[in-house]
Enzyme design. Structure first.
Site, short mmCIF file in Angstrom:
data_model
loop_
_atom_site.label_atom_id
_atom_site.label_comp_id
_atom_site.label_asym_id
_atom_site.label_seq_id
_atom_site.Cartn_x
_atom_site.Cartn_y
_atom_site.Cartn_z
N TYR A 83 7.36 9.21 -9.10
CA TYR A 83 8.06 8.49 -10.33
C TYR A 83 6.80 8.14 -11.12
CZ TYR A 83 10.36 4.41 -12.34
OH TYR A 83 10.80 3.66 -13.56
N LYS A 369 -4.43 -0.36 9.97
CA LYS A 369 -4.78 -0.36 11.24
C LYS A 369 -6.11 0.16 11.81
CE LYS A 369 -2.27 -1.63 15.12
NZ LYS A 369 -1.56 -2.93 15.12
#
Ligand code: XMP
Length: 513
Positions: A83, A369
């Site tokens: 996009y 993480k």
């Protein structure tokens, strides 16, 4: 932060945090900002490069997200993805149209024209596509750098203005040479030095926490998972006994988990912490009674957590700060980065409107993480804790489809314990990123010892993933699955069937809720 900064401008795509990951993996610090951030605010951060993400919209629709044309005239390198690529083309006078054929998944791409951003990428490469619109005419001053059978401009660039675009998703591992796109953009175009180092993070954060908290008191929400454990140790290094860690047993933990948390963080453990263990299972079961909708469960559990903490805080008195182990994917997936909301992680989206603390401290809010794990190891937290598989804050509450009852919790706890035991015995624990049992809430007819049964089906989930944003269903040997199935059906009351979930993410999610 005086480090070089790349901004990922979020237009709502699902892979956006992966883009940030790829950039940080190359030791360049980056932040994700919503496309609603005004241009002057964005420029004030002095980014050395800007990446426009994918998104679910079509630039030709009146309400689709747009951005100030000045972004492309500020002299800062811009990379548009999917996009973002279409938006760049459209804003600068090119054409974007619905493609005759949508492209989804792995797609053959031909690279041409001596592209800067695709330098070193094979002439025939594979990229991950996910689009309905395509760029049918590139803006003036741009050259086409890649194409597919469907898409005449799968890549375009204006080297002089340092504007680059690719229709495919280089951030997804299925794009085989995706890393090269980021490397070219960051180091060749933006001239990044790659000065983002995790070790600095712990020291800088400890210092910042000390300054913020001063002589105040903080309460840390400790679940025993990686994120909250690292947050707790970080906080305790910063403010010592001004911190109290509260572990809430909501009755939705895995079998024996509460005991193992006590062992690490309680008085017998290696840390000198103020540690409070609250058994709140009745409160949670009561609030969850009859609730079946997963988002609602998440919100209820999130809110109840906060209420329990508030009660504990009152007992301690004069607690100003609530510490949470929120990490960056929680922040982005909860929709705060304007990505489509998939689910509210209880750390963020599930927070009630009113929280009775002066401030919430989330020391890991900007970390992924693996970055949290690196900080954990740096702080000397034992490896078995740092590399624990993730367990969601709402716990078994979201691994039970339908309403939550004490009986169902028991069933899923027992089945999950057997599953974990057998996976460990088979030596597979390190090969699988996350695995657990869930209760499907489906009951069906079976036969056991010549008698008819009408009992629950357990679903086993196991995935391999490097980033938890996309995942593949793990290929567990059949004989291991059979053994687990036999044991669960024989040993867990009210279960007469076991299913294995073969769905990848996407289209599924890792949790089964
Ligand atoms: P999904 O199901 O979204 O899960 O594919 C991606 C990863 O996030 C974990 N997860 C959570 N972790 N609080 C957490 O701390 C939550 O509310 C939560 N929900 C999902 C999930 O276990 C997987 O590792």
């Amino acid at each position: 932060m005086d480090k070089e900064l790349v901004i990922v401008l979020d237009f709502g795509g699902q892979y956006n945090q992966l883009i940030a990951r790829r950039v940080r993996d190359m030791n360049v610090y980056c932040e994700v900002l919503s496309y609603t951030t005004p241009l002057d605010e964005l420029l004030a951060k002095k980014p050395v490069g800007i990446i426009l993400t994918g998104g679910p919209n079509s630039v030709n629709l009146p309400d689709s997200p747009q951005y100030d044309k000045g972004l492309f005239e500020a002299g800062i390198p811009v990379l548009g993805i999917c996009y973002g690529a279409q938006l760049m083309a459209w804003t600068l006078g090119g054409n974007v149209e619905p493609a005759k054929v949508s492209e989804y998944g792995k797609t053959d791409i031909t690279v041409s024209n001596g592209s800067t951003i695709l330098e070193g990428v094979s002439e025939h490469t594979v990229g991950w596509m996910s689009h309905r619109d395509y760029i049918s005419a590139v803006p003036e001053g741009f050259k086409i750098t890649a194409s597919t059978a469907v898409c005449p401009a799968a890549g375009m660039e204006n080297d002089e203005k340092k504007l680059y675009a690719v229709q495919y998703h280089p951030e997804v591992t299925h794009s085989v040479e995706g890393d090269k796109v980021f490397k070219n953009f960051l180091f060749k175009v933006c001239a990044c030095k790659g000065d983002w180092k995790m070790d600095d993070f712990a020291e800088t954060t400890i210092q910042a926490i000390r300054e913020k908290v001063g002589t105040g008191k903080a309460l840390c929400a400790l679940s025993g998972g990686v994120d909250s454990s690292v947050a707790a140790v970080l906080m305790s290094k910063a403010i010592g006994k001004q911190l109290t860690c509260v572990f809430v047993d909501h009755g939705l933990l895995r079998k024996d988990e509460a005991e193992s948390v006590d062992k690490v963080f309680g008085p017998e453990g290696p840390y000198d912490l103020n540690f409070v263990h609250v058994d709140a299972h009745e409160r949670f079961y009561e609030k969850l009674k009859g609730v079946t909708e997963p988002e609602q469960k998440r919100k209820i559990i999130g809110e109840e957590f906060i209420r329990v903490f508030e009660d504990e805080a009152k007992k301690i008195g004069a607690v100003d700060y609530l510490v949470q182990g929120t990490i960056y994917p929680d922040v982005i997936e909860s929709g705060l980065g304007k990505s489509a909301t998939i689910k509210s992680h209880h750390n963020v989206g599930g927070l009630p409107d009113y929280v009775d603390f002066k401030e919430i401290i989330e020391p890991l809010r900007m970390l992924f993480k693996d970055e949290v794990r690196r900080v954990g190891l740096h702080l000397g937290i034992p490896e078995e804790l740092v590399f624990r598989q993730p367990f969601p804050g709402p716990g078994l509450g979201i691994r039970i489809i339908g309403d939550v009852t004490e009986e169902k919790v028991k069933i899923v706890q027992e089945a999950d314990a057997i599953y974990r035991e057998e996976i460990a015995k088979a030596g597979l624990a390190r090969d699988i990123s996350q695995y657990f049992a869930a209760l499907t809430n489906m009951r069906s007819v079976g036969v056991m010892g010549d008698a008819r049964t009408y009992d629950y089906a357990i679903a086993l989930r196991a995935v391999t993933t490097s980033d938890f944003m996309t995942a593949d269903s793990a290929q567990i040997p059949w004989e291991v699955l059979q053994k687990i199935t036999n044991r669960i059906v024989n040993e867990v009351d009210h279960v007469n069937r076991v299913f294995y979930d073969c769905t990848s993410k996407p289209p599924g999610t890792i949790e089964l809720e």
